[in-house]
Write a protein that holds these residues in place. Structure first.
Motif: not given
Length: 307
Positions: A71-72, A83-88, A98-99, A105-112
């Motif tokens: 998902v990007e 640009r944000v990308k996350r893979t499973i 990735e940002i 990290t997941k916490s960085a995704l939640r914060e930003r």
């Protein structure tokens, strides 16, 4: 309904995400509407955005899936790009985010990333109920968003400088330890009082002292053969020389041979004196032998240690 705060959502990419094999959605500036019948996949788009915002993965949904899911999203406003990308990885049950190309990290995704979304239901506004978003609302209402970004930038720079400082301190500590080690090694070599060729000298001396009795016995046999016995080489050379001297009265050509025999006798006598002196110096000293062996062992350990 889905809205975006701060940075508008420009593009959304999905691959192997739940039921979506491959999708690329471009959003226009302003208000966008996605419609479709039940089961068309509208909720999956919201799930994808929540996943980008740091939501946990429901692994049961991906059970049996082997292909990696991706998902990007691309957010753009006035030259500012995010640009944000996350893979499973369903098989290993791992995710990676990735940002702007850097690991997050997941916490960085939640914060930003999560604060970029507002999800509204029929009876609630989830973002308003989340206390962690209240400060951002206050900043927007009071016009402090730009100052907030400046503070965030300065804080990130502070974190970078602190990290660099820790690294330099570690490097300095490592260099200090290396210096201490080298100083210790240098002092150890100084105390050893090394001499060139000492190992060879010790090996020869140990070999000699370890065989004193055999050397004395052999030297005495040689002394007997050279000089001390009645039939020694010296006596035989002397007798031969006397005979040739008598014969030399009849033939002068024998004189060089006579002189050679006299030199041979003198050489035997010199060798005998040297061997006598050598034999007198031979003395077995067990304490000296043990000290030599200990010194040789010490030098060999130093050689192994320093090469």
């Amino acid at each position: 309904m889905l809205g975006v705060s701060f940075l508008p959502l420009k593009e959304l990419f999905l691959k192997n995400f739940i039921l979506v094999r491959d999708a690329h959605i471009e959003f226009s500036p302003g208000f966008n509407v996605l419609t479709g019948e039940t089961g068309a996949g509208k909720s999956m788009l919201i799930s994808a955005l929540l996943f980008l915002g740091g939501a946990d993965v429901d692994w049961e949904v991906f059970s049996g899936q082997r292909d990696e899911a991706v998902v990007e999203a691309l957010f753009v406003r006035k030259g500012e790009v995010l640009r944000v990308k996350r893979t499973i990885n369903p098989e290993k049950r791992r995710t990676r985010a990735e940002i702007n190309g850097s690991y997050a990290t997941k916490s960085a995704l939640r914060e930003r990333i999560m604060p970029l979304f507002e999800i509204h239901g029929q009876h609630e506004n989830e973002l308003l109920l989340d206390p962690s978003t209240h400060l951002s609302f206050f900043d927007r209402a009071t016009g402090l968003s730009e100052l907030q970004r400046e503070v965030e930038s300065l804080f990130e720079r502070k974190v970078e400088l602190e990290s660099e400082l820790r690294k330099r301190r570690k490097d300095m500590e490592r260099l200090r330890q290396i210096r201490m080690l080298k100083e210790y090694q240098l002092e150890e070599l100084r105390r050893a009082e090394l001499r060139e060729g000492e190992v060879v000298e010790l090996e020869e001396a140990i070999e000699r002292l370890s065989h004193v009795e055999a050397l004395k016995e052999g030297i005495n046999r040689v002394l007997d053969l050279l000089y001390r016995d009645d039939h020694s080489a010296y006596n035989k050379a002397y007798v031969a020389c006397r005979i040739l001297e008598d014969l030399g009265r009849f033939d002068r050509t024998l004189r060089p041979i006579i002189e050679s025999l006299r030199g041979y006798g003198a050489a035997i006598e010199d060798s005998w004196r040297e061997l006598v002196a050598y034999e007198e110096r031979l003395e077995y000293d067990p304490e000296e032998l043990e000290n030599m062996r200990a010194r040789l062992s010490f030098l060999r350990e130093l050689e192994k240690k320093y090469g």
